[in-house]
Design a protein around this motif. Structure first.
Motif, PDB file in Angstrom:
ATOM      1  N   LEU A  10       0.891  -1.248   0.014  1.00  0.00           N
ATOM      2  CA  LEU A  10       0.076   0.049   0.100  1.00  0.00           C
ATOM      3  C   LEU A  10       0.858   1.080   0.057  1.00  0.00           C
ATOM      4  CD1 LEU A  10      -2.778  -0.971   2.656  1.00  0.00           C
ATOM      5  CD2 LEU A  10      -2.946  -0.912   0.256  1.00  0.00           C
ATOM      6  N   VAL A  11       0.372   2.310  -0.502  1.00  0.00           N
ATOM      7  CA  VAL A  11       0.815   3.550  -0.447  1.00  0.00           C
ATOM      8  C   VAL A  11       1.102   4.425   0.988  1.00  0.00           C
ATOM      9  CG1 VAL A  11       1.020   5.930  -1.131  1.00  0.00           C
ATOM     10  CG2 VAL A  11       0.148   4.507  -2.857  1.00  0.00           C
ATOM     11  N   LEU A  15       4.669   9.081   1.616  1.00  0.00           N
ATOM     12  CA  LEU A  15       4.292  10.022   0.556  1.00  0.00           C
ATOM     13  C   LEU A  15       3.973  11.587   0.704  1.00  0.00           C
ATOM     14  CD1 LEU A  15       3.587  10.035  -2.658  1.00  0.00           C
ATOM     15  CD2 LEU A  15       1.279   9.265  -1.978  1.00  0.00           C
ATOM     16  N   TRP A  88       6.424  -1.883  -6.741  1.00  0.00           N
ATOM     17  CA  TRP A  88       6.136  -1.382  -5.614  1.00  0.00           C
ATOM     18  C   TRP A  88       6.751   0.228  -5.791  1.00  0.00           C
ATOM     19  CZ3 TRP A  88       8.262   1.393  -1.026  1.00  0.00           C
ATOM     20  CH2 TRP A  88       7.235   1.636  -0.054  1.00  0.00           C
ATOM     21  N   SER A  92       3.514   5.466  -5.211  1.00  0.00           N
ATOM     22  CA  SER A  92       2.312   4.697  -5.899  1.00  0.00           C
ATOM     23  C   SER A  92       2.396   4.279  -7.403  1.00  0.00           C
ATOM     24  CB  SER A  92       0.978   5.229  -5.814  1.00  0.00           C
ATOM     25  OG  SER A  92      -0.313   4.650  -6.279  1.00  0.00           O
ATOM     26  N   CYS A  93       2.496   2.847  -7.506  1.00  0.00           N
ATOM     27  CA  CYS A  93       2.629   2.487  -8.713  1.00  0.00           C
ATOM     28  C   CYS A  93       1.434   2.856  -9.865  1.00  0.00           C
ATOM     29  CB  CYS A  93       2.751   0.718  -8.712  1.00  0.00           C
ATOM     30  SG  CYS A  93       4.197   0.087  -8.237  1.00  0.00           S
ATOM     31  N   SER A  94       0.210   3.607  -9.122  1.00  0.00           N
ATOM     32  CA  SER A  94      -0.654   3.903 -10.130  1.00  0.00           C
ATOM     33  C   SER A  94      -0.302   5.015 -10.772  1.00  0.00           C
ATOM     34  CB  SER A  94      -2.060   3.903  -9.239  1.00  0.00           C
ATOM     35  OG  SER A  94      -1.733   5.060  -8.400  1.00  0.00           O
ATOM     36  N   THR A  95       0.679   5.751 -10.029  1.00  0.00           N
ATOM     37  CA  THR A  95       1.262   6.980 -11.067  1.00  0.00           C
ATOM     38  C   THR A  95       2.492   6.783 -11.694  1.00  0.00           C
ATOM     39  OG1 THR A  95       2.724   7.754  -9.247  1.00  0.00           O
ATOM     40  CG2 THR A  95       0.288   8.271  -8.732  1.00  0.00           C
ATOM     41  N   THR A 362      -1.499  -7.872  -0.927  1.00  0.00           N
ATOM     42  CA  THR A 362      -1.600  -7.046   0.178  1.00  0.00           C
ATOM     43  C   THR A 362      -1.930  -7.704   1.483  1.00  0.00           C
ATOM     44  OG1 THR A 362      -2.071  -4.923  -1.220  1.00  0.00           O
ATOM     45  CG2 THR A 362      -2.685  -4.785   1.012  1.00  0.00           C
ATOM     46  N   GLN A 382      -7.260  -1.010 -12.914  1.00  0.00           N
ATOM     47  CA  GLN A 382      -7.272  -1.074 -11.854  1.00  0.00           C
ATOM     48  C   GLN A 382      -8.153  -2.282 -11.078  1.00  0.00           C
ATOM     49  OE1 GLN A 382      -4.889   0.788  -9.995  1.00  0.00           O
ATOM     50  NE2 GLN A 382      -4.502   1.227 -12.028  1.00  0.00           N
ATOM     51  N   GLU A 394      -5.148  -1.975  -3.688  1.00  0.00           N
ATOM     52  CA  GLU A 394      -5.524  -1.718  -5.191  1.00  0.00           C
ATOM     53  C   GLU A 394      -4.280  -1.955  -5.675  1.00  0.00           C
ATOM     54  OE1 GLU A 394      -6.640   2.340  -7.627  1.00  0.00           O
ATOM     55  OE2 GLU A 394      -6.414   2.427  -5.471  1.00  0.00           O
TER      56      GLU A 394
END
Length: 468
Positions: A10-11, A15, A88, A92-95, A362, A382, A394
């Motif tokens: 998780l983030v 951050l 990881w 955040s890998c989503s960015t 996770t 996602q 996520e």
């Protein structure tokens, strides 16, 4: 459903400290340094694993959307295709994005590059991104040679400044030295457009109002009660149909019940599974599941796995079309864990012998005994896991499913995880209902509202999802 490879997380609250607040527009005078290490230092490897850390040693904040990182390498013979993944990242890998480009002309050590970008975030003065744990591999999963790659540093097992990886800021080179041969300007990072699929292309709802495992409506509703041998679990264990029942749990409300039994031997071990046909991909999956921490009878301590998951079968080792999204509760631990743990795991692929897993997961280490509402959303690249309305995990990237899946519930023992007792013990898991909406992201609270509406109308089964 198998051993876990720790690739995700998780983030963290770090951050907030790293990225700072709103930044001024970046300029080429701002100083950005890149630090590099590798977690795969061999001359050949299944995956190249460059890890980066960006440091802002300038005087103003840097919008990450204007930053590009290039890692240069030599393609293997046959011009294979490559696939990128973020394992990881603190930011955040989503960015984080990854694309591949070609150098023309190339050099003896570089004719390709991985270009890493960011869709959002700002790097404050004096701050650093922290770990960017990245990797890429051949699309056919053949081993690749990295000893002849320009950017590869086999001795770099701890972070340090590395000029053989370049950094561009708003198109200007601000760090590192590229191999001769050029390669063109960095490509712009597209602004992601997050849209939900058109809402609702069919639903499945099942209240499990069946009489027993031989009820003809089970197969008519496209469920299968497993009886065939094989994994997962204890080799030689059986999967008897009678371990699946439908007891009344309150009033007239029934539930699907799975039972697993063992006396510590393979011949005395029984597991259970119920699965729906393969026709599911994007959309929302949900179930109300009762987990238990102790057996109904007999000594406690077996490593047992209680599940709700979707899966595409593995056709061959490292099958690129394989996928799986798991809720797995281990009340007594297992896979190296000493006590209760809940996993949400998303799979790209795997090989059983010798073991190689490509997944991200996770976990939360606490008891989940009792009833819980589990929601899985698969949409827009996602995968989101919710437990009791709260976001649990996520995942995305390479772990996003690509082919249709089945829906499964199973209860099984981890091989090698049985306690040393010949006294029979009996475990159960119950499922109150299952719901799926195809091509629609449904909030957990809305799922519950829809299920309640079905029950208020005495509707016990609906299936309007087309067969794939």
């Amino acid at each position: 459903m198998r051993r876990k490879l720790l690739l995700g997380g998780l983030v963290s609250a770090m951050l907030l400290a790293l990225v700072g607040v709103a930044a001024n527009p970046a300029s080429a005078q701002q100083s950005v340094r890149l630090q590099y290490k590798t977690s795969a230092a061999g001359a050949t490897a299944d995956q190249v694993e460059p890890w980066f850390n960006l440091v802002n040693s300038g005087t103003s904040a840097v919008p990450l959307s204007g930053v590009k990182i290039r890692y240069y390498f030599k393609a293997d013979a046959g011009s294979p295709q490559y696939r990128f993944a973020c394992s990881w990242a603190v930011v955040s890998c989503s960015t984080v994005t990854g694309t591949f480009g070609t150098l023309s002309p190339g050099t003896a050590t570089a004719d390709r590059y991985l270009e890493v970008g960011f869709t959002s975030g700002n790097l404050a003065v004096g701050a650093q991104t922290g770990d960017l744990q990245l990797r890429f591999h051949r699309s056919d999963w053949q081993r690749l040679t990295q000893s002849d790659d320009y950017s590869f540093g086999p001795a770099r097992t701890t972070y340090g400044d590395w000029t053989k990886v370049t950094v561009y800021q708003n198109g200007a080179l601000v760090w590192g030295t590229s191999p001769s041969g050029g390669g063109g300007d960095p490509t712009p990072t597209p602004t992601p457009t997050i849209t939900n699929p058109p809402g609702g292309s069919g639903v499945v709802f099942d209240d499990f109002a069946y009489n027993n495992a031989d009820d003809p409506n089970i197969s008519a509703h496209n469920w299968t009660v497993r009886t065939n041998s094989g994994g997962p679990g204890v080799p030689g264990a059986s999967w008897p149909k009678q371990n699946v029942t439908f007891p009344t749990i309150s009033g007239t409300n029934k539930a699907l019940q799975l039972k697993a039994v063992t006396d510590g031997t393979a011949s005395g071990t029984q597991q259970s599974e119920v699965l729906h046909q393969r026709k599911f991909l994007e959309g929302t999956y949900a179930a109300r599941v009762k987990f238990s921490d102790t057996p109904v009878s007999g000594p406690d301590g077996d490593h047992i796995v209680q599940t709700f998951f979707t899966i595409t079968p593995l056709a061959a080792d490292m099958d690129p079309n394989y996928s799986e999204q798991d809720f797995e509760y281990l009340p007594n631990g297992g896979w190296g864990e000493p006590a209760n743990i809940m996993y949400a795991t998303s799979w790209e692929t795997y090989r059983n012998e010798p073991w190689q897993a490509v997944n991200v997961h996770t976990e939360v280490r606490q008891s989940y005994a009792g009833w819980h509402d589990l929601v899985l959303q698969v949409s827009g690249g996602q995968i989101r896991y919710y437990i009791d309305g709260a976001l649990f995990a996520e995942h995305g990237g390479d772990y996003y499913p690509e082919t249709v899946q089945s829906v499964n519930f199973n209860l099984w023992f981890i091989s090698g995880g049985l306690v040393g007792s010949s006294t029979s013990r009996n475990y159960i898991q119950q499922v109150d209902w299952f719901y799926h909406s195809k091509n629609e992201v449904v909030a957990p609270a809305t799922v519950l509202s829809r299920v309640n509406n079905y029950r208020s109308a005495s509707t016990t089964w609906v299936d309007t999802v087309p067969n794939s």
